[in-house]
Design an enzyme around this catalytic site. Structure first.
Site, PDB file in Angstrom:
ATOM      1  NE  ARG A  72       2.437   2.422  -9.040  1.00 52.85           N
ATOM      2  CZ  ARG A  72       2.840   1.785  -7.924  1.00 52.85           C
ATOM      3  NH1 ARG A  72       3.093   2.477  -6.833  1.00 52.85           N
ATOM      4  NH2 ARG A  72       2.991   0.484  -7.922  1.00 52.85           N
ATOM      5  CD  GLU A 111       7.081  -8.269  -8.813  1.00 56.27           C
ATOM      6  OE1 GLU A 111       7.112  -7.133  -9.306  1.00 56.27           O
ATOM      7  OE2 GLU A 111       6.010  -8.848  -8.544  1.00 56.27           O
TER       8      GLU A 111
END
Length: 182
Positions: free
Chosen positions: A70, A107
């Protein structure tokens, strides 16, 4: 509300929050993915985000580095508006020439990013662009890649920052700006 270079219009921040959507359990169970793609459909909102960054960064950078995937989209538009070059920072194995690589923790796992060794030059000022700052690993790795080429990170520009994940802590020493922090 009027907008001054260096600040973000409160209305723009509210519109960004309204324009994003949450995708629960993506890419793995327990993660709520902040999806930026609906903003891309809204050309007026996308243009306001770009204008906000351009007002802050014009004349301060020589090249824009966008992070896959993105960051490519918004970064290329920002580079165009600034009149500077664009450099893709890609996932491992996607670039065809000699690369610098950095592996880092996500994460929800690990990843490796790469940049062409000749993508930026010594002394160039690089604006790093991505959509979301979560834990900061991807952005920290990108800054390391830019610096491994001899360039400097002039600033980091983001659309959304997830404050609770404290990713900004991994970016100490860098100028970081996000349109909105949630």
């Amino acid at each position: 509300m009027s907008q001054t270079p260096g600040t973000t219009d409160l209305t723009l921040a509210q519109d960004v929050v309204a324009g994003m959507r949450d995708i629960p359990d993506f890419p793995i169970h327990g993660v709520v993915f902040k999806d930026f793609t609906p903003i891309l459909l809204d050309h007026e909102l996308r243009d306001r985000i770009v204008a906000d960054t351009v007002a802050r960064q014009r004349g301060r950078v020589d090249v824009v580095a966008g992070i896959e995937a993105r960051g490519f989209i918004i970064g290329a538009v920002i580079a165009h508006e600034l009149g500077v070059g664009f450099v893709p920072v890609r996932k491992e194995g996607k670039l065809p020439s000699a690369v610098h690589s950095v592996s880092y923790a996500l994460e929800y796992g690990t990843a490796t990013l790469e940049i062409h060794q000749d993508a930026v030059s010594n002394g160039e000022r690089v604006l790093v662009v991505d959509d979301v700052l979560a834990t900061g690993g991807t952005l920290a790795a990108t800054c390391e890649l830019v610096e491994s080429c001899g360039a400097s990170v002039a600033a980091i520009e983001l659309v959304l920052e997830i404050g609770a994940l404290q990713g900004r802590a991994k970016l100490a020493g860098y100028e970081v700006h996000s349109v909105v922090t949630i």
